[in-house]
Design an enzyme around this catalytic site. Structure first.
Site, PDB file in Angstrom:
ATOM      1  CE1 TYR A 142      70.358-193.151  63.237  1.00  0.00           C
ATOM      2  CE2 TYR A 142      71.308-194.677  61.660  1.00  0.00           C
ATOM      3  CZ  TYR A 142      70.589-193.534  61.937  1.00  0.00           C
ATOM      4  OH  TYR A 142      70.106-192.771  60.905  1.00  0.00           O
ATOM      5  CE  LYS A 189      75.951-177.726  62.488  1.00  0.00           C
ATOM      6  NZ  LYS A 189      75.980-176.731  61.389  1.00  0.00           N
ATOM      7  CG  ASP A 221      75.281-177.120  58.111  1.00  0.00           C
ATOM      8  OD1 ASP A 221      76.438-177.588  58.166  1.00  0.00           O
ATOM      9  OD2 ASP A 221      74.947-176.095  58.733  1.00  0.00           O
ATOM     10  CG  ASP A 245      70.549-193.401  57.592  1.00  0.00           C
ATOM     11  OD1 ASP A 245      70.279-193.715  56.412  1.00  0.00           O
ATOM     12  OD2 ASP A 245      69.849-193.755  58.557  1.00  0.00           O
ATOM     13  CG  ASP A 249      68.817-192.639  52.140  1.00  0.00           C
ATOM     14  OD1 ASP A 249      69.545-193.551  51.692  1.00  0.00           O
ATOM     15  OD2 ASP A 249      67.895-192.835  52.935  1.00  0.00           O
TER      16      ASP A 249
END
Length: 351
Positions: A142, A189, A221, A245, A249
């Protein structure tokens, strides 16, 4: 205690839910003999409309001069639907996090006994869930270099982390784990991404400083899958900005409504408290938005000041409202529902 709180209502339903958190906080102040001075300031689309930028210097000055920030939501469809817009409300959020040094987003996910059957997941999957994500908030993709080349046909977003950025978030994760069940999961990851390998090796090197904490390492994942299978197998999770993020959610719906989950964003000197939901522009002015996430964010704010009984009183009032069915339409299941303001009034009166 005398408290100065910056009040950033923002856009959409932000002002409506913030108003209810103020009501509840003022009720707490009366009950426990505190004094709160509220300092309103502009941010998001409202700030763009007023002064041309989403996080003005005047707003930043108010935040820095306050003991904490209580924040609503930002975002407006006129920017969402315009890919060419050069100034966006969300830029204000990123700027605010960076300028205030809010590097750790604390996102709890827990269930309410009276709402277990409202979750999209089966009761037996979620019962007992009580986990906390710590998401790194001021680094990663970001904030990395981004742009276009090849006459706009190729786009890039760079993900960059320093060891120091990982360490300061991991310290908070280890410290939080020590106050809970002493379990910490580092989400990455590392089989693909170099930044994730930096995360993993940095956290591994820190394990010796916290020998009581059981640390696990899982790919993002796999965590995304397990969150909907066995969310109560997790306690404290730490991860980078983008992964956090998405995962937070996903986790937010476990409780049955995004309108129930609070959050905090903290740094070394400043702290901001906000609901996890967005600005929900479709509901603006309709008096239907669920204010409980914002109210519970205020509970986290009081607890951050060391005022545990005050936070407990807010949580008790919210649980009482849920048990009594005094809820907004998102939780009413077609039954009787109440407006945003009415729920706020009920919570304040019960405190």
């Amino acid at each position: 205690m005398k408290l100065k709180i910056a009040l950033l209502a923002g856009d959409g339903i932000g002002p409506e839910v913030i108003d209810q958190a103020v009501k509840v906080s003022d009720a707490i102040a009366t009950k426990f003999n505190h004094e709160i001075t509220w300092n309103p300031a502009l941010t998001g689309a409202a700030a763009i409309d007023a002064v041309g930028e989403p996080y003005p210097d005047a707003t930043h000055d108010i935040c820095v001069a306050s003991d904490a920030v209580l924040f609503g939501a930002i975002g407006h469809p006129k920017y969402d639907n315009d890919p060419s817009a050069t100034v966006r409300p969300e830029q204000g959020l990123l700027k605010m996090r960076k300028k205030l040094g809010l590097f750790a987003n604390v996102r709890p996910t827990f269930t309410f006994p009276s709402l277990l059957d409202k979750s999209p997941l089966k009761r037996e999957r979620i019962e007992g869930t009580d986990l906390v994500f710590l998401r790194e908030l001021t680094g990663g993709i970001y904030f990395g270099e981004k742009g276009r080349r090849d006459e706009g046909e190729t786009a890039f977003d760079n993900c960059v982390y320093t060891r120091a950025e990982v360490q300061r978030l991991a310290v908070k994760g280890f410290e939080l784990a020590m106050t809970r069940s002493k379990k910490l999961c580092c989400v990455d990851k590392a089989n693909v991404l170099e930044t994730s390998r930096l995360w993993r090796e940095t956290v591994q090197a820190m394990e010796k400083d916290y020998p009581e904490v059981e640390v696990s390492y899982e790919f993002v994942d796999a965590v995304a899958m397990r969150l909907v299978q066995w969310p109560n197998s997790y306690d404290v999770l730490i991860t980078e900005n983008l992964f956090g993020d998405i995962l937070t959610d996903e986790a937010s719906v476990i409780s049955g409504s995004m309108g129930l989950m609070p959050s905090a964003s903290v740094g070394t000197e400043n702290a901001l408290f906000e609901p996890i939901h967005g600005s929900y522009p479709q509901a603006t002015g309709l008096n239907i938005a669920n204010p409980m996430a914002t109210v519970l964010s205020a509970a986290m704010m009081f607890e951050n000041f060391g005022l545990q009984e005050e936070g407990k009183a807010i949580r008790a009032a919210v649980n009482k409202a849920l048990d009594a069915g005094f809820v907004t339409e998102d939780l009413a299941d077609g039954g009787k529902s109440y407006g945003t303001k009415e729920v706020g009034d009920w919570l304040a009166a019960n405190i």
